[in-house]
Design an enzyme around this catalytic site. Structure first.
Site, PDB file in Angstrom:
ATOM      1  N   GLU A  40      -5.666  -8.196   0.495  1.00  0.00           N
ATOM      2  CA  GLU A  40      -6.311  -7.841   1.764  1.00  0.00           C
ATOM      3  C   GLU A  40      -7.779  -7.552   1.502  1.00  0.00           C
ATOM      4  O   GLU A  40      -8.134  -6.910   0.505  1.00  0.00           O
ATOM      5  CB  GLU A  40      -5.704  -6.566   2.398  1.00  0.00           C
ATOM      6  CG  GLU A  40      -4.361  -6.753   3.039  1.00  0.00           C
ATOM      7  CD  GLU A  40      -3.848  -5.474   3.713  1.00  0.00           C
ATOM      8  OE1 GLU A  40      -4.676  -4.635   4.132  1.00  0.00           O
ATOM      9  OE2 GLU A  40      -2.620  -5.326   3.811  1.00  0.00           O
TER      10      GLU A  40
ATOM     11  N   GLU B  45       0.806  -1.228   0.000  1.00  0.00           N
ATOM     12  CA  GLU B  45       0.000   0.000   0.000  1.00  0.00           C
ATOM     13  C   GLU B  45       0.839   1.279   0.000  1.00  0.00           C
ATOM     14  O   GLU B  45       0.857   2.029   0.987  1.00  0.00           O
ATOM     15  CB  GLU B  45      -0.960   0.022   1.194  1.00  0.00           C
ATOM     16  CG  GLU B  45      -1.998  -1.070   1.146  1.00  0.00           C
ATOM     17  CD  GLU B  45      -3.053  -0.937   2.241  1.00  0.00           C
ATOM     18  OE1 GLU B  45      -3.036   0.057   2.993  1.00  0.00           O
ATOM     19  OE2 GLU B  45      -3.893  -1.840   2.338  1.00  0.00           O
TER      20      GLU B  45
END
Ligand code: IFM
Length: 482
Positions: A388, A199
């Protein structure tokens, strides 16, 4: 097959033992689902954590300081005043945690390696004990039939590198490449799946733009863009390090929290509009990684604040990846097609739009369908993983000690129904990692926000599977949204 009794998933005193003895697929008491509702055979079910959020043992075996310790020690930075230094002691309890995974039936575990354990100062001499824990963890996973998926950077930058500019410095990207090569040389005989950075959008925007994450900076646009550029450069250097040092068959790709635009009404022109919007929403992240250049619209919007790009950078940043990993929790926006540039208009979410326990986690399970579908259409991705997905919940244990997290179950069920649609339509989604195995340190929220399938009592560190763990176990056993 033994029935899925309450005891099998909710035992407070012996959660692990109860799972271990369950030893099989739950009896679901329902007829087989039509094939069109199943995930493809061999679909990879997994779960995920990250080093700073779960490990603890911050001072064991010569681990160096990370930006998160330095940040969390500043008053007011973390909602409950905590730090991740203790985590949930995964460092010492990893065998118990691997047993929990085995009982769930997952075939893959995505964890991250803590850079400050391996190079205390980020670069220079490696800590001889820095990878010992990961050796033990990987061996334990493999012995349980669980494949290790390793993230090389999940936000715990060595503080020594931050003191020299952190991601504002190109040297940090170079140091990351050297660190990645070192880890892959050591673990690559047993780990064959790697993600360079987790991320980039989150740790750069929140850490260098909004000051909410470590190191807590609020940089002006030009400096922020340069930090972003160094992070995507590090992604490319990480991909190259894995290729140069991994065994044959090793695969590597990003784990990026794609911002996903959804068609507000599913018509061909709105779907195309959502693709265009998604490409622009990710311009300095996934788009540049996949295309090797910033989009014209993004560069025009940055003007004089655009990052300095050295001649070889585009080729490094767009180094070929084997798959695209997507962290998907929530939709970013809903769009309608428009005949005028840029081809879409964005509809604001109504004030009444529902969200989960975290206010940023707006409902929109169809993001699990559109995110991989856009990535396939935009960039021809041949392999996609959801790296995720999950949700926070209030997660209060009931009088019997169990967490009946029905809201998490409903959220997950809806997400999986939409993900299954993607696979049924041939979008090449190969696997799914549920965030998270355990309740853990949720960054600026501290321990107040829980994401785990397994409840952790923060006083005793006792692990107790929640209702959602039983749900996920049934999903895996059935290979279908349960
Ligand atoms: O806990 C985080 C994780 O570290 C990165 N992705 C989002 C999760 C939930 O906020």
């Amino acid at each position: 097959m033994p029935p899925l009794t309450r005891r099998a998933w909710m035992t407070a005193a012996g959660a692990t033992a109860a799972y271990d003895t369950a030893n099989a697929t739950p009896r679901l008491g329902a007829p087989a689902l039509p094939a069109r509702l199943q995930f493809p055979e061999g679909f990879l079910w997994g779960t995920a954590t990250s080093a700073y959020q779960v490990e603890g043992a911050a001072e064991v075996d010569g681990r160096g300081l990370s930006v998160w310790e330095a940040f969390a020690r500043q008053p007011g930075r973390i909602r409950d005043g905590s730090t991740g230094a203790g985590g949930v002691d995964h460092f010492h309890r990893y065998e118990e945690d691997v047993a929990l995974m085995k009982a769930l039936g997952v075939r893959a575990y995505r964890f991250s390696v803590a850079w400050p354990r391996v190079f205390q100062d980020g670069a220079g001499a490696a800590n001889p004990k820095g990878l010992d824990f990961y050796d033990r963890l990987v061996d334990s996973l493999l012995a349980s039939g669980i494949e290790p998926y390793a993230t090389l950077y999940h936000w715990d930058l060595p503080q020594a590198l931050q003191a020299r500019g952190g991601w504002e410095s190109r040297d940090t990207a170079e140091a990351f490449g050297a660190y990645a090569a070192h880890v892959v040389r050591r673990l690559g005989d047993r780990v064959h799946r790697f993600f360079p950075l987790n991320e980039i959008r989150a740790f750069i925007q929140e850490g260098y733009g909004n000051g909410i994450f470590a190191p807590g900076l609020t940089l002006p646009p030009a400096r922020l863009n340069q930090a972003r550029h160094h992070a995507v450069l590090a992604h490319g250097l990480g991909v190259q390090a894995v290729r140069a040092n991994g065994r044959a068959g090793t695969i590597v790709g990003p784990a990026e929290n794609i911002a996903v635009a959804l068609p507000s009404v599913e018509t061909d022109d709105n779907v195309r509009a959502a693709e265009i919007a998604t490409r622009e929403l990710n311009a300095p992240y996934l788009t540049v990684m996949m295309e090797g250049r910033y989009t014209d619209a993004w560069l025009a919007a940055q003007g004089a604040d655009a990052p300095r790009v050295a001649p070889g950078d585009p080729a490094i940043i767009s180094s070929k990846v084997d798959f695209v990993g997507l962290n998907v929790y929530t939709p970013s926006e809903y769009v309608l097609a428009s005949e005028s540039s840029p081809g879409f208009i964005t509809l604001p979410l109504p004030a009444s739009h529902p969200h989960m326990a975290s206010s940023w986690l707006k409902l929109g399970p169809e993001a699990l369908y559109w995110a991989p579908r856009h990535v396939e259409r935009l960039w021809g991705a041949k392999e996609i993983f959801i790296t995720e997905n999950g949700t926070s919940s209030a997660d209060e244990p009931a009088a019997d000690g169990t967490v009946y997290d029905l809201d998490r179950v409903m959220y997950l069920r809806n997400c999986l129904i939409h993900l299954q649609r993607a696979t049924a339509e041939g979008v090449p989604v190969r696997g799914y990692f549920l965030w998270s195995l355990l309740d853990n340190f949720e960054w600026a929220d501290g321990y107040a926000t829980r994401f785990g399938l397994v409840h952790v009592d923060y006083d005793t560190l006792k692990r107790t599977p929640k209702l959602s763990a039983a749900f996920y176990r049934a999903v895996i056993a059935r290979n279908a949204p349960a």
